[in-house]
Design a protein around this motif. Structure first.
Motif, mmCIF file in Angstrom:
data_model
loop_
_atom_site.group_PDB
_atom_site.id
_atom_site.type_symbol
_atom_site.label_atom_id
_atom_site.label_comp_id
_atom_site.label_asym_id
_atom_site.label_seq_id
_atom_site.Cartn_x
_atom_site.Cartn_y
_atom_site.Cartn_z
ATOM 1 N N TYR A 130 0.877 -1.169 0.000
ATOM 2 C CA TYR A 130 0.000 0.000 0.000
ATOM 3 C C TYR A 130 0.910 1.213 0.000
ATOM 4 O O TYR A 130 1.727 1.376 0.902
ATOM 5 C CB TYR A 130 -0.909 0.004 1.228
ATOM 6 N N GLN A 131 0.767 2.032 -1.029
ATOM 7 C CA GLN A 131 1.680 3.167 -1.228
ATOM 8 C C GLN A 131 3.126 2.679 -1.094
ATOM 9 O O GLN A 131 3.513 1.757 -1.799
ATOM 10 C CB GLN A 131 1.337 4.299 -0.253
ATOM 11 N N ASP A 132 3.908 3.245 -0.175
ATOM 12 C CA ASP A 132 5.317 2.850 -0.085
ATOM 13 C C ASP A 132 5.566 1.806 1.001
ATOM 14 O O ASP A 132 6.694 1.540 1.390
ATOM 15 C CB ASP A 132 6.204 4.086 0.153
ATOM 16 N N SER A 208 6.092 10.411 4.493
ATOM 17 C CA SER A 208 4.890 10.069 3.725
ATOM 18 C C SER A 208 3.638 10.216 4.576
ATOM 19 O O SER A 208 3.698 10.357 5.784
ATOM 20 C CB SER A 208 4.970 8.634 3.210
ATOM 21 N N GLU A 209 2.507 10.113 3.898
ATOM 22 C CA GLU A 209 1.184 10.202 4.513
ATOM 23 C C GLU A 209 1.014 9.171 5.641
ATOM 24 O O GLU A 209 1.488 8.042 5.534
ATOM 25 C CB GLU A 209 0.181 9.895 3.394
ATOM 26 N N LEU A 211 -0.592 6.256 7.549
ATOM 27 C CA LEU A 211 -1.418 5.157 7.036
ATOM 28 C C LEU A 211 -2.378 4.615 8.092
ATOM 29 O O LEU A 211 -3.423 4.078 7.767
ATOM 30 C CB LEU A 211 -0.517 4.032 6.522
ATOM 31 N N GLY A 223 -4.827 3.531 5.557
ATOM 32 C CA GLY A 223 -4.760 4.180 4.242
ATOM 33 C C GLY A 223 -5.690 5.381 4.161
ATOM 34 O O GLY A 223 -5.941 6.045 5.143
#
Ligand code: CA
Length: 229
Positions: A130-132, A208-209, A211, A223
């Motif tokens: 999921y994403q990175d 990053s965002e 999660l 997410g």
């Protein structure tokens, strides 16, 4: 991933439990058919390992039959002491997904468990991404932005459950039911504590965002909520 083991030979039952726990599974054990049937029909398991011959009103076959007639399609691995073709056919006809003849090597049991989980999309053993962030259920490796992250088995199990149910609000109760054993006797704030540990390792060190997110009054989501892919 939560597994039920129903086996009256305590030595085998406890060895299977310990081995599966080392693989990050939450494991409940019942030592007779009646208790096993009660647990199998009321708790939300992801897989069940049932001995064929059990003391009680029913046996391993009877438990599978009851599950299937109640529309519970949890994968079942049947353990059998008898190496008879008739027995195997009987187990599979009753609705078991696979069987293993006793005595068995633990590596063989784990291989069968993984194969059964692989069949179902909710429990497949291929790497999750999921994403990175990636999580590999087989090697138990977790990476974010190419950086390896060390998790305890419980943190790993919690993250795996989040990643298998992304972009959905999960209640603390739901997380407890799938990530912890029946006798773990945990409180909702234990979930908060573990979610906190995970955030410290998965989210905080990265730009990053985030999660792992909180839905106030409901629980958590992994997410981006409502992200349609
Ligand atoms: Ca037995």
């Amino acid at each position: 991933m939560r597994v039920l083991v129903v086996e009256d030979e305590h030595k085998i039952a406890n060895a299977v439990k310990r081995g599966l726990q080392q693989q990050s599974y939450a494991v409940d054990v019942a030592y007779d058919a009646d208790q096993g049937l009660a647990m199998a029909t009321t708790e939300p398991y992801d897989l069940m390992i049932l001995d064929r011959m059990l003391p009680g009103k029913t046996d391993g076959i009877g438990i599978v039959q009851t599950l299937r007639s109640n529309n519970i399609h949890t994968p079942v691995l049947l353990l059998t002491a008898k190496d008879k073709v008739l027995d195997r056919a009987e187990g599979l006809n009753a609705g078991a997904d696979d069987y293993l003849v006793k005595p068995f090597a633990f590596v063989e049991l784990i291989a069968r468990v993984r194969a059964l989980l692989r069949r179902s999309p909710q429990t497949s053993t291929t790497a999750l991404a999921y994403q990175d962030l990636t999580l590999n259920p087989e090697s138990m490796l977790v990476e974010r932005s190419g950086q390896q992250i060390e998790l305890t088995t419980k943190e790993f199990a919690l993250l795996e459950y989040f990643m298998r149910h992304p972009e959905r609000v999960l209640s603390k109760e739901q997380l407890i039911q799938h990530v912890w054993d029946y006798d773990a006797d945990i409180l909702p704030n234990t979930v908060e504590v573990y979610v906190g540990y995970l955030r410290t390792k998965i989210d905080k060190p990265f730009k990053s965002e985030s999660l792992i997110n909180t839905k106030r009054g409901f629980g958590y989501y992994f997410g981006v909520l409502g992200n349609t892919k």
